[in-house]
Design a protein around this motif. Structure first.
Motif, PDB file in Angstrom:
ATOM      1  N   ALA A  44       0.836  -1.208   0.000  1.00  0.00           N
ATOM      2  CA  ALA A  44       0.000   0.000   0.000  1.00  0.00           C
ATOM      3  C   ALA A  44       0.869   1.256   0.000  1.00  0.00           C
ATOM      4  N   ALA A  45       2.076   1.159   0.567  1.00  0.00           N
ATOM      5  CA  ALA A  45       2.963   2.325   0.646  1.00  0.00           C
ATOM      6  C   ALA A  45       3.361   2.834  -0.731  1.00  0.00           C
ATOM      7  N   PHE A  46       3.346   1.965  -1.737  1.00  0.00           N
ATOM      8  CA  PHE A  46       3.709   2.400  -3.081  1.00  0.00           C
ATOM      9  C   PHE A  46       2.671   3.369  -3.650  1.00  0.00           C
ATOM     10  N   ARG A  47       1.404   3.185  -3.267  1.00  0.00           N
ATOM     11  CA  ARG A  47       0.339   4.027  -3.801  1.00  0.00           C
ATOM     12  C   ARG A  47       0.054   5.240  -2.917  1.00  0.00           C
ATOM     13  N   ALA A  48       0.630   5.258  -1.733  1.00  0.00           N
ATOM     14  CA  ALA A  48       0.410   6.372  -0.815  1.00  0.00           C
ATOM     15  C   ALA A  48       1.187   7.608  -1.284  1.00  0.00           C
ATOM     16  N   PRO A  49       0.764   8.800  -0.878  1.00  0.00           N
ATOM     17  CA  PRO A  49       1.494  10.018  -1.243  1.00  0.00           C
ATOM     18  C   PRO A  49       2.956   9.936  -0.781  1.00  0.00           C
ATOM     19  N   ARG A  50       3.871  10.383  -1.611  1.00  0.00           N
ATOM     20  CA  ARG A  50       5.301  10.341  -1.294  1.00  0.00           C
ATOM     21  C   ARG A  50       5.727  11.606  -0.544  1.00  0.00           C
ATOM     22  N   GLN A  51       6.707  11.439   0.338  1.00  0.00           N
ATOM     23  CA  GLN A  51       7.260  12.581   1.061  1.00  0.00           C
ATOM     24  C   GLN A  51       8.263  13.330   0.185  1.00  0.00           C
ATOM     25  N   LYS A  52       8.269  14.639   0.290  1.00  0.00           N
ATOM     26  CA  LYS A  52       9.260  15.449  -0.415  1.00  0.00           C
ATOM     27  C   LYS A  52      10.398  15.749   0.564  1.00  0.00           C
ATOM     28  N   LEU A  53      11.520  15.105   0.353  1.00  0.00           N
ATOM     29  CA  LEU A  53      12.651  15.195   1.280  1.00  0.00           C
ATOM     30  C   LEU A  53      13.847  15.834   0.577  1.00  0.00           C
ATOM     31  N   GLU A  54      14.065  17.095   0.849  1.00  0.00           N
ATOM     32  CA  GLU A  54      15.176  17.810   0.242  1.00  0.00           C
ATOM     33  C   GLU A  54      16.378  17.739   1.168  1.00  0.00           C
ATOM     34  N   VAL A  55      17.457  17.140   0.661  1.00  0.00           N
ATOM     35  CA  VAL A  55      18.661  16.926   1.455  1.00  0.00           C
ATOM     36  C   VAL A  55      19.845  17.560   0.741  1.00  0.00           C
ATOM     37  N   ASP A  56      20.727  18.165   1.510  1.00  0.00           N
ATOM     38  CA  ASP A  56      21.947  18.737   0.951  1.00  0.00           C
ATOM     39  C   ASP A  56      22.712  17.636   0.209  1.00  0.00           C
ATOM     40  N   PRO A  57      23.062  17.829  -1.072  1.00  0.00           N
ATOM     41  CA  PRO A  57      23.757  16.786  -1.825  1.00  0.00           C
ATOM     42  C   PRO A  57      25.097  16.374  -1.217  1.00  0.00           C
ATOM     43  N   ARG A  58      25.677  17.232  -0.379  1.00  0.00           N
ATOM     44  CA  ARG A  58      26.936  16.877   0.272  1.00  0.00           C
ATOM     45  C   ARG A  58      26.746  15.830   1.367  1.00  0.00           C
ATOM     46  N   MET A  59      25.492  15.538   1.689  1.00  0.00           N
ATOM     47  CA  MET A  59      25.167  14.524   2.687  1.00  0.00           C
ATOM     48  C   MET A  59      24.690  13.242   2.015  1.00  0.00           C
ATOM     49  N   CYS A  60      25.048  13.082   0.750  1.00  0.00           N
ATOM     50  CA  CYS A  60      24.617  11.931  -0.036  1.00  0.00           C
ATOM     51  C   CYS A  60      25.812  11.253  -0.681  1.00  0.00           C
ATOM     52  N   MET A  61      25.653   9.972  -1.007  1.00  0.00           N
ATOM     53  CA  MET A  61      26.650   9.219  -1.753  1.00  0.00           C
ATOM     54  C   MET A  61      25.944   8.482  -2.886  1.00  0.00           C
ATOM     55  N   GLY A  62      26.693   8.188  -3.952  1.00  0.00           N
ATOM     56  CA  GLY A  62      26.104   7.505  -5.102  1.00  0.00           C
ATOM     57  C   GLY A  62      25.873   8.469  -6.245  1.00  0.00           C
ATOM     58  N   ASP A  63      25.428   7.935  -7.362  1.00  0.00           N
ATOM     59  CA  ASP A  63      25.206   8.711  -8.576  1.00  0.00           C
ATOM     60  C   ASP A  63      24.093   9.741  -8.351  1.00  0.00           C
ATOM     61  N   ALA A  64      24.401  11.001  -8.654  1.00  0.00           N
ATOM     62  CA  ALA A  64      23.406  12.057  -8.473  1.00  0.00           C
ATOM     63  C   ALA A  64      22.197  11.853  -9.373  1.00  0.00           C
ATOM     64  N   LYS A  65      22.353  11.065 -10.441  1.00  0.00           N
ATOM     65  CA  LYS A  65      21.247  10.807 -11.361  1.00  0.00           C
ATOM     66  C   LYS A  65      20.620   9.430 -11.134  1.00  0.00           C
ATOM     67  N   ALA A  66      20.939   8.809 -10.032  1.00  0.00           N
ATOM     68  CA  ALA A  66      20.376   7.482  -9.734  1.00  0.00           C
ATOM     69  C   ALA A  66      18.853   7.558  -9.688  1.00  0.00           C
ATOM     70  N   PRO A  67      18.161   6.529 -10.173  1.00  0.00           N
ATOM     71  CA  PRO A  67      16.690   6.556 -10.208  1.00  0.00           C
ATOM     72  C   PRO A  67      16.027   6.464  -8.841  1.00  0.00           C
ATOM     73  N   VAL A  68      16.790   6.016  -7.826  1.00  0.00           N
ATOM     74  CA  VAL A  68      16.223   5.869  -6.482  1.00  0.00           C
ATOM     75  C   VAL A  68      17.039   6.678  -5.485  1.00  0.00           C
ATOM     76  N   VAL A  69      16.365   7.489  -4.702  1.00  0.00           N
ATOM     77  CA  VAL A  69      17.012   8.231  -3.624  1.00  0.00           C
ATOM     78  C   VAL A  69      16.554   7.622  -2.299  1.00  0.00           C
ATOM     79  N   LEU A  70      17.503   7.098  -1.546  1.00  0.00           N
ATOM     80  CA  LEU A  70      17.220   6.502  -0.237  1.00  0.00           C
ATOM     81  C   LEU A  70      17.652   7.496   0.839  1.00  0.00           C
ATOM     82  N   VAL A  71      16.709   7.963   1.620  1.00  0.00           N
ATOM     83  CA  VAL A  71      16.991   8.916   2.692  1.00  0.00           C
ATOM     84  C   VAL A  71      16.817   8.216   4.028  1.00  0.00           C
ATOM     85  N   GLU A  72      17.842   8.335   4.861  1.00  0.00           N
ATOM     86  CA  GLU A  72      17.788   7.762   6.206  1.00  0.00           C
ATOM     87  C   GLU A  72      17.836   8.879   7.240  1.00  0.00           C
TER      88      GLU A  72
END
Length: 323
Positions: free
Chosen positions: A135-163
């Motif tokens: 059901a979570a796939f159909r639920a409204p998604r959260q908009k999570l804006e994170v500083d890119p300097r706090m991320c790793m991986g391809d900036a154009k990756a299709p999936v953004v995992l926020v912890e």
């Protein structure tokens, strides 16, 4: 699920990590007894039925459940008989596995259910957990804006995992190497971002959260992130300054920033981001803004499963691919 012999070995030896989290309202949540805790029933449940004949688990092409413990077989058999496949076909999961052999969705779903059953989760709660997960796939998604300097991986990756994590939360510390290994292994598919979310019962979580933001501005976010977790059991402001010095940073400058509260407002902003996303504790994970309940599993296999689901969902314009 893997076929034949290898599948039997995996089912016999694997035990899904029933993830727990630091609660926002207590020092640490007690390890759950199931994947999706529910209120106790008003009346005692009936005694367990005798182990099923196994018909629901037999005759499934490419899948062998013979090595499962009897209790796990009983619960999994109930799931296959009572739950419907999320592919949308009008069949139970078991019927889909036997009659709709090209359905990859049924196999994914069964893999999760088998891991939960091995871990001792009752069939009723497995079914509830599966329903909430899909059901979570159909639920409204959260908009999570994170500083890119706090991320790793391809900036154009299709999936953004926020912890969202707390540096004094022991469960966040246990999750850290699992999540980082997963992100690095899938760097072209996953952009992994970490957001500090200090919990009120952890005295040093706020200065640690401010320190990692300060280290980010010095170009060493992940180095400070990992070092703080490695020293989580003995964190203090003095220890945080010491960690900064060991990383080749100017601890005295960090101390001034902590005393001045230079990063206090930004840390509050990230706490507000987590609160708006209604997180219940740490660690909390979001795949492209979709909440992932870590009680579904925080293992490489479970993370790969939800990544595969997310990629399919995205590739098909927020729908499941036809089998």
């Amino acid at each position: 699920m893997l076929p034949a012999r290898r599948n039997r070995v995996l089912l016999a030896l694997s035990l899904a990590l029933m993830a727990v989290a630091c609660s926002k309202n207590s020092e640490a949540a007690s390890p759950p007894q199931s994947a999706a805790p529910r209120p106790a029933p008003a009346t005692p449940p009936p005694p367990p039925a005798a182990a099923p004949s196994g018909d629901a688990l037999s005759g499934i092409p490419g899948m062998d459940f013979s090595a499962l413990p009897p209790a796990a077989k009983r619960e999994l058999s109930t799931v296959l008989s009572d739950e419907f496949c999320y592919c949308g076909c009008p069949h139970t999961l078991g019927q889909c596995l036997k009659g709709h052999t090209t359905c990859k969705h049924a196999r994914r779903m069964t893999r999760i259910a088998a891991q939960q059953a091995i871990a001792g989760v009752p069939a009723t709660e497995i079914i509830v957990g599966l329903s909430e997960y899909y059901a979570a796939f159909r639920a409204p998604r959260q908009k999570l804006e994170v500083d890119p300097r706090m991320c790793m991986g391809d900036a154009k990756a299709p999936v953004v995992l926020v912890e969202f994590s707390d540096f004094e939360c022991p469960y966040c510390g246990k999750a850290r190497p699992i999540l980082e290994a997963f992100a690095k292994k899938n760097a072209s598919k996953v952009r992994f971002c970490n957001v500090p979310y200090p919990l009120p019962m952890h005295a040093n979580a706020v200065p640690a959260g401010q320190a990692v933001l300060w280290a980010r501005d010095q170009g060493k976010f992940w180095e400070m992130h990992d070092a703080l977790f490695e020293n989580a059991q003995g964190l203090s402001q003095a220890k945080i300054i010491e960690v900064a010095n060991k990383l080749g940073l100017k601890g005295a400058e960090l101390q001034k920033a902590l005393q001045a509260g230079t990063y206090a407002k930004e840390l509050e902003k990230y706490k507000g981001l987590g609160n708006a996303a209604n997180i219940r504790g740490t660690p909390s994970l979001f795949f492209n803004g979709r909440f992932y309940d870590i009680q579904m599993g925080l293992t490489e296999d479970a993370l790969n499963h939800t990544l595969e689901d997310e990629l399919e969902w995205r590739a098909n314009n927020n729908a499941w691919a036809a089998d």
